[in-house]
Design an enzyme around this catalytic site. Structure first.
Site, PDB file in Angstrom:
ATOM      1  N   ARG A 225       0.868  -1.174   0.000  1.00  0.00           N
ATOM      2  CA  ARG A 225       0.000   0.000   0.000  1.00  0.00           C
ATOM      3  C   ARG A 225       0.908   1.227   0.000  1.00  0.00           C
ATOM      4  NH1 ARG A 225      -2.044  -3.564   3.883  1.00  0.00           N
ATOM      5  NH2 ARG A 225      -4.149  -4.369   3.419  1.00  0.00           N
TER       6      ARG A 225
ATOM      7  N   LYS B 199      -2.012  -2.790   7.902  1.00  0.00           N
ATOM      8  CA  LYS B 199      -3.220  -2.382   8.610  1.00  0.00           C
ATOM      9  C   LYS B 199      -3.373  -3.180   9.897  1.00  0.00           C
ATOM     10  CE  LYS B 199      -6.142  -0.623   4.882  1.00  0.00           C
ATOM     11  NZ  LYS B 199      -7.441  -0.754   4.195  1.00  0.00           N
TER      12      LYS B 199
ATOM     13  N   HIS C 168      -1.776   3.099  -6.450  1.00  0.00           N
ATOM     14  CA  HIS C 168      -2.735   2.009  -6.253  1.00  0.00           C
ATOM     15  C   HIS C 168      -2.873   1.164  -7.515  1.00  0.00           C
ATOM     16  CE1 HIS C 168      -5.346   0.252  -3.329  1.00  0.00           C
ATOM     17  NE2 HIS C 168      -6.397   0.253  -4.136  1.00  0.00           N
TER      18      HIS C 168
ATOM     19  N   ARG D 230      -0.092  -1.249  -7.501  1.00  0.00           N
ATOM     20  CA  ARG D 230      -0.373  -2.339  -6.546  1.00  0.00           C
ATOM     21  C   ARG D 230      -1.296  -3.369  -7.206  1.00  0.00           C
ATOM     22  NH1 ARG D 230      -1.181  -3.984  -1.018  1.00  0.00           N
ATOM     23  NH2 ARG D 230      -3.375  -4.283  -0.453  1.00  0.00           N
TER      24      ARG D 230
ATOM     25  N   HIS E 190      -4.074  -8.639   2.754  1.00  0.00           N
ATOM     26  CA  HIS E 190      -5.530  -8.651   2.876  1.00  0.00           C
ATOM     27  C   HIS E 190      -5.944  -9.576   4.018  1.00  0.00           C
ATOM     28  CE1 HIS E 190      -6.217  -7.437  -1.617  1.00  0.00           C
ATOM     29  NE2 HIS E 190      -6.000  -6.400  -0.832  1.00  0.00           N
TER      30      HIS E 190
ATOM     31  N   TYR F  24      -9.355  -9.724  -8.166  1.00  0.00           N
ATOM     32  CA  TYR F  24      -8.369  -9.837  -9.243  1.00  0.00           C
ATOM     33  C   TYR F  24      -8.666 -11.016 -10.153  1.00  0.00           C
ATOM     34  CZ  TYR F  24      -5.886  -6.391  -6.532  1.00  0.00           C
ATOM     35  OH  TYR F  24      -5.564  -5.246  -5.851  1.00  0.00           O
TER      36      TYR F  24
END
Length: 309
Positions: free
Chosen positions: A158, A182, A254, A257, A280, A289
């Protein structure tokens, strides 16, 4: 017992930061949404901390009437839901006025994907500028941009993770980066040879600059955080794209990514591995994807199969 809206918001954000480890970007997003709702309700004589279900529904209806996308409305409701759950858990309310409200349905758009060829053009241009820059100020910027790009495409980080890398990660095992993502979750991501080389060239020049020893960030900058702002990187990336003959509007951190994930899957990587590399928490986030690849496959057959409709 009730609280002023501003105090309630500050207490909520403090809890999200201290107890749940919410990222700064998440906290800023919560603040914007809560303060916007509080301001709108205050104009009607309503304290956000005391708002009822009808008041919350009214703020969402106002957003819809003003043309805000369903995603923005859903984000606002999510922030309000977390806020009122906090007030309930702390005993400042006896109910949660958002409990019976539902976010507007939103369709997840397929991510924009750059082709391998266009990513190559971008990286080649960055390498060329890094090699040709002579003036010291321009050289450090060119080396930095090249290192950022090679690292981003090699790891799929990210953008906030990338610009916020501590310099220590580049001084240990160069084959991997330890990334804090995250929710303060750490993960290891491998580095390509090109990324390692670009980082080493940048690091050598970075370490020769005055004051570099006192800055803990890999990509230092004169900013509030002390490291390169993601907006600055995005702006430099768009400029590079234009110089590489690509549409600047189609290139962003992004998008790169997304390219990392899509190109891995195109070349046989399994979904679980890509999920881990991207950081994730839920594999359903990664599955988008596979939809991109399905769309491309369908288009390929439609355009080239002799008996396709």
């Amino acid at each position: 017992m009730t609280m002023r809206a501003s105090l309630a918001i500050e207490n909520f954000l403090e809890m999200m930061s201290a107890e749940r480890g919410a990222a700064q970007n998440t906290l800023e997003s919560y603040r914007r949404d809560l303060e916007a709702a509080a301001e709108e309700l205050a104009a009607k004589g309503v304290n956000l901390a005391e708002a009822e279900t009808g008041h919350i529904r009214m703020t969402l209806d106002t957003m819809a009437a003003q043309g805000f996308a369903p995603t923005s409305q859903a984000r606002r409701l999510s922030a309000l839901r977390q806020f009122f759950r906090f007030l309930y858990s702390e005993g400042f309310r006896q109910d949660d006025p958002t409990g019976i409200l539902y976010a507007p349905k939103k369709q997840k758009p397929l991510p924009k994907i750059m082709s391998v060829e266009n990513v190559g053009k971008l990286l080649d241009r960055a390498a060329l500028e890094a090699n040709e820059a002579a003036e010291p100020g321009e050289r450090i910027k060119a080396l930095r941009l090249h290192a950022l790009l090679e690292t981003l495409y090699a790891t799929g980080l990210r953008v906030s993770e990338l610009v916020g890398l501590p310099v220590t990660v580049a001084r240990t095992d160069h084959r991997f980066l330890l990334v804090r993502g995250k929710g303060s979750k750490d993960r290891m991501v491998p580095l390509s040879r090109k990324a390692r080389d670009a980082l080493q060239k940048f690091l050598t020049l970075r370490d020769s600059l005055p004051g570099s020893d006192d800055n803990p960030w890999l990509f230092p900058a004169f900013s509030e955080s002390g490291h390169l702002a993601r907006q600055v990187f995005a702006r430099e990336l768009k400029g590079l794209a234009a110089r590489a003959g690509l549409a600047a509007s189609s290139v962003s951190p992004h998008v790169l990514r997304h390219a990392f994930a899509s190109h891995l899957l195109q070349n046989g990587a399994d979904l679980r591995t890509v999920q881990q590399l991207l950081g994730h928490a839920d594999i359903s986030t990664t599955q988008i994807y596979t939809h991109v690849l399905e769309e491309r496959l369908h288009k390929l057959v439609s355009e080239h199969h002799p008996l396709a409709d």
